[in-house]
Every structure is written in structure tokens, then in C-alpha cells.
Design an enzyme around this catalytic site. Structure first.
Site, short mmCIF file in Angstrom:
data_model
loop_
_atom_site.label_atom_id
_atom_site.label_comp_id
_atom_site.label_asym_id
_atom_site.label_seq_id
_atom_site.Cartn_x
_atom_site.Cartn_y
_atom_site.Cartn_z
N ASP A 204 -7.89 -0.58 1.48
CA ASP A 204 -8.19 -2.33 1.85
C ASP A 204 -7.01 -2.77 2.03
OD1 ASP A 204 -6.40 -2.37 0.36
OD2 ASP A 204 -7.62 -3.65 -1.75
N ASP A 206 -4.01 -5.67 1.95
CA ASP A 206 -3.82 -6.78 0.90
C ASP A 206 -2.75 -7.77 1.67
OD1 ASP A 206 -4.68 -4.70 -1.51
OD2 ASP A 206 -3.50 -3.34 -0.27
N ASP A 310 -7.84 -7.78 -0.23
CA ASP A 310 -7.54 -8.58 -0.81
C ASP A 310 -5.94 -9.75 -0.56
OD1 ASP A 310 -8.91 -7.94 -2.75
OD2 ASP A 310 -6.90 -6.42 -3.96
P1 DGT Z 1 -4.96 1.45 -0.79
O1 DGT Z 1 -5.94 2.57 -2.53
O2 DGT Z 1 -4.60 2.72 0.24
O3 DGT Z 1 -5.44 0.12 -0.89
O4 DGT Z 1 -3.43 2.14 -1.80
P2 DGT Z 1 -2.70 0.20 -2.16
O5 DGT Z 1 -1.58 0.62 -2.83
O6 DGT Z 1 -2.42 -0.66 -0.97
O7 DGT Z 1 -3.38 0.14 -3.67
P3 DGT Z 1 -4.12 -1.22 -3.87
O8 DGT Z 1 -4.02 -1.77 -2.98
O9 DGT Z 1 -4.88 -1.02 -4.62
O10 DGT Z 1 -3.29 -2.34 -4.84
C1 DGT Z 1 -2.33 -2.34 -4.14
C2 DGT Z 1 -0.98 -2.84 -4.90
O11 DGT Z 1 -1.46 -4.20 -5.55
C3 DGT Z 1 -1.15 -1.42 -5.79
O12 DGT Z 1 0.07 -0.86 -5.41
C4 DGT Z 1 -0.36 -2.52 -7.25
C5 DGT Z 1 -1.32 -3.80 -6.78
N1 DGT Z 1 -1.89 -4.65 -7.36
C6 DGT Z 1 -3.04 -3.84 -7.07
N2 DGT Z 1 -3.79 -4.73 -8.30
C7 DGT Z 1 -2.92 -6.03 -8.97
C8 DGT Z 1 -3.24 -6.50 -10.25
O13 DGT Z 1 -5.03 -6.91 -10.53
N3 DGT Z 1 -2.64 -7.15 -10.87
C9 DGT Z 1 -1.15 -7.19 -10.24
N4 DGT Z 1 -0.32 -7.44 -10.49
N5 DGT Z 1 -0.89 -5.95 -8.93
C10 DGT Z 1 -2.06 -5.05 -8.67
MG MG Z 2 -4.15 -1.49 -0.74
#
Ligand code: DGT
Ligand code: MG
Length: 385
Positions: A204, A206, A310
Site C-alpha cells: 500500500d 502510507d 492509508d
Molecule cells: P508494506 O507491506 O509494503 O506496505 O509495508 P509497510 O511497512 O509499509 O507496512 P504497512 O503499510 O502495513 O504499515 C506501515 C507502518 O505503519 C507499519 O510499519 C507500522 C505502522 N502501522 C500500521 N498499522 C498501524 C496501526 O493500526 N496503528 C499504528 N499506530 N501504526 C500502524
Molecule cells: Mg505500507
């Protein structure tokens, strides 16, 4: 290079937030295997087991060399008995029987496919698995009751399971900037998550949005969403309020502060090749609701794709905490909170840091938060734990 007879005196700290973990490392053949077992433990709602495998994998990611033999594991923290057994098997036989049988199991494959639907968590996926469902399309064929998120998840399943490229993330950034600037000038928009850590692809995109003037960000999210909606750029959105409730005894803050920190899970319609110029007129958004699917008859085609986005809005006073909290990785975040609690008696969230006497510790940058925590600063590109 020297063989492993003389193992390098690598000292690896035990918390992931004490170490530098680059995006590309030397032990993918081991960490991929351990992460399959972690994922499978999550599918079985065994969190302790899942975290144990993730911590083991993360230690191997931080090593500056390839693990070639068991000697290379000497003095490494966090490696539980089970992880060591799996690693040993892979080093000796090339594969681990447990990992391979997990990978091939009907349950793992079905859970992976079903939780791969946006809006579907482990609990629903498990219930459906036990009812005999295996693939996302089974949800339609068997007439399951789906919420709006899940309906969008099935509809855009293929697109949402196709990695988002950095290029697409940048295109989405331009759209978000345009939307935010259209409704509030001077807002600061930052790309978070994996892309901030240097990833080339993600699941996604962010964003964290704030404004230097405290309070100016209030009410921003609905306005941004309306703008996007009017341009036909949103396929789905659901806004959730800040669920920050841990600060009952925290600093005196107006109760409406609770409503200021908002998050929106959305699906964008990204035009290929001409980003930012939405053309869909097929919107049916009711501004009285906080959740809606638009353009439900549309399917992704050659001209556009669906992308998970997000959006998070933070007041400026919490911006440093929100930045740290939304950069990830998930394990790095988890370890930061564990470090704060277990080693410092502090309490860290994406909103604030409290010391052991429940005093709020102010911070204007991520560097200041690491300093409060007594940790060496780790830049985003080294937080790929
Ligand atoms: P990806 O799978 O390539 O999108 O990898 P990331 O690391 O971008 O993972 P993602 O998009 O699921 O989440 C981004 C970061 O945001 C994650 O490393 C921790 C934080 N995060 C995700 N969901 C929540 C939440 O519900 N609450 C809080 N406080 N932080 C969150
Ligand atoms: Mg992400």
C-alpha cells in the site's frame, strides 16, 4: 573470503531497535523460511510463536554476512530452539521439511489467499476455511455476507495483490498533495511505511499529514476525501477515529484531541500514464456516511489500477511520534515499544512518550525520541527489521 571456521565476532544487540537492519541483507534463504512459519503461526492466532520466528528472522537480517554453518549463530540473541532447528535443517539439507509442508498445506494456502482479501482478517478467514472455502471467489459463489471493505477487497483483489511500485507511490503522492492543498494551504504531507524505509515496492502507500499550525489539521480528512471523491479518484474509503485511549493520566489535553488523529483506509483509482487526472464520473458518494464504495460496476482495465492508500492526519505536537510510529517496520515498532516498556519503564505510542513517572516527554523529531529512549538513532532505511 575466510570460511566460517573463524566466525566473525559480530555482536548483535537483542532488540531490533538497537540494531541497523538494511533492506537488502545476506540471509533471505533463511529469513523467508522463518517468516513462513511466523505467518502460519499468525494464521493459527499464536502470537507468541509468530513473534519468536519474526525476531529470529530479524536477527539474521542484521548480520553483515551469510550464515554458512551453525558456528555463525554463536552468541546471537533471540534464536529460540525451534528457529535454530529450522535453520540447521536448511543449512544441512537445503530446505526445512516443516517449512515446505507448511507452504504446501491446504490451510496455509487458503488462509494466505483469504486474508489476502482487503478487509478480511484471520478470524473471518479461519471461519471460512473451516466451512470449506479456499479462494476469494468462493466468498462470492457461496453467497457470504461481506462488509463494504470486503466487497471492495474481492472486487479489486488482483490489483490489490499486485505490488505497488515506487513510481506509482510517487504518482499517488502528487494526487494526495493536490487534494490536501486544495482544501488547506501549508499542510505537510510525508510518505511513510515501507517506501520511507527505501522499499521499491509495497502493498500500500502510507501518508502522514500535518500542519505547522496546531489545530489547522482539524477536520482535514473529510475535506480531503470529499475532494478526492469529487474528482472520481476514490474507489473505497473508511475513516476511523483515533483510538488513542492510553493517556487517561497523561498531559492535560482537550478531549476533542481524541478526534483529531484520524486514519483513512482507502482504495485509490490510479490512472495509468496520466496520474492525478481522474476521469470517472461514476460516483455515488453519500457524504453523510463514513464508508462507501464508488464506481462499483467498474473493473480495473488497461487505463487504471486500484491501489491501497492509508492516510493519517496528526496534530503537529504529535508529528514526531506519528512519524516514528508509521515508518515501521512492524517488528521495529513492536521492539521500540517493548524496549520502552521493559528496559525503561516508559510507554511509547504513535502519539506520545511517557516516562516511568507518567510524565509526557516532548519531542520535535525522531532523533529526540530515540534520545529519550536512550537509543542510538537508527535512520528509516535501517529500520527494516
Ligand atoms: P508494506 O507491506 O509494503 O506496505 O509495508 P509497510 O511497512 O509499509 O507496512 P504497512 O503499510 O502495513 O504499515 C506501515 C507502518 O505503519 C507499519 O510499519 C507500522 C505502522 N502501522 C500500521 N498499522 C498501524 C496501526 O493500526 N496503528 C499504528 N499506530 N501504526 C500502524
Ligand atoms: Mg505500507
Amino acid at each position: 573470503p575466510k570460511p566460517s571456521a573463524d566466525p566473525p565476532a559480530t555482536t548483535v544487540k537483542s532488540y531490533a531497535c538497537q540494531r541497523r537492519t538494511p533492506l537488502k541483507h545476506h540471509n533471505t534463504f533463511l529469513t523467508d523460511a522463518l517468516e513462513i512459519l511466523a505467518e502460519n503461526a499468525e494464521f493459527n492466532e499464536n502470537e507468541g510463536r509468530s513473534v519468536a520466528f519474526r525476531r529470529s528472522a530479524s536477527v539474521l537480517k542484521a548480520l553483515p554476512h551469510v550464515v554458512r554453518g551453525m558456528d555463525d549463530l554463536k552468541n546471537l540473541p533471540c534464536l529460540g530452539e525451534h528457529s535454530v532447528r529450522v535453520i540447521k535443517e536448511i543449512l544441512e539439507d537445503g530446505t526445512s521439511s516443516e517449512v515446505e509442508s507448511t507452504r504446501q498445506s491446504e490451510q496455509y494456502q487458503a488462509m494466505k489467499a483469504l486474508t489476502g482479501v482487503f478487509g478480511v482478517g484471520v478470524k473471518s478467514a479461519d471461519r471460512w476455511f473451516r466451512e470449506g472455502l479456499r479462494r476469494p471467489l468462493d466468498l462470492i459463489h457461496t453467497g457470504q455476507k461481506l462488509n463494504l471493505a470486503q466487497q471492495a477487497g474481492v472486487q479489486y483483489y488482483n490489483d490489490l495483490n499486485r505490488p505497488v511500485t515506487k513510481r506509482e507511490a510517487v504518482a499517488i503522492s502528487h494526487i494526495v498533495e493536490k487534494a490536501v492543498n486544495a482544501v488547506l494551504s501549508g499542510a505537510i504531507i510525508t510518505l511513510m511505511g515501507g517506501f520511507r524505509r527505501g522499499k521499491e515496492v509495497g502493498h500500500d502507500v502510507d501518508f502522514l499529514i500535518t500542519h505547522l499550525e496546531e489545530g489547522a489539521e482539524e477536520g482535514l480528512m473529510p475535506k480531503v476525501l470529499n475532494w478526492l471523491e469529487e474528482q472520481g479518484l476514490l474507489l473505497y474509503q473508511k475513516t476511523t477515529r483515533n483510538s488513542y485511549l492510553e493517556s487517561k493520566d497523561g498531559p492535560a489535553r482537550p478531549p476533542h484531541n481524541l478526534d483529531r488523529f484520524e486514519r483513512c483506509f482507502s482504495i485509490f483509482k490510479l490512472e495509468k500514464g496520466k496520474e492525478g487526472s481522474g476521469t470517472s464520473l461514476n460516483t455515488s458518494y453519500d457524504s453523510g456516511t463514513t464508508e462507501g464504495i464508488t464506481g462499483t460496476t467498474e473493473q480495473p482495465g488497461p487505463s487504471w489500477r486500484a491501489v491501497r492508500v492509508d492516510l493519517v492526519v496528526s496534530p503537529f505536537s504529535q508529528f514526531a511520534f506519528a512519524t516514528l510510529g508509521w515508518t515501521g517496520s512492524k517488528l521495529f515498532e513492536r521492539e521500540l515499544r517493548r524496549w520502552a516498556g521493559q528496559e525503561k519503564g516508559m510507554s511509547l505510542s504513535s502519539h506520545a512518550l511517557y516516562d516511568s513517572k507518567q510524565r509526557y516527554l516532548r519531542a520535535n523529531s525522531e532523533e529526540e525520541i530515540f534520545a529519550h529512549l536512550g537509543l542510538e538513532y537508527i535512520p528509516p532505511s535501517e529500520r527494516n527489521a
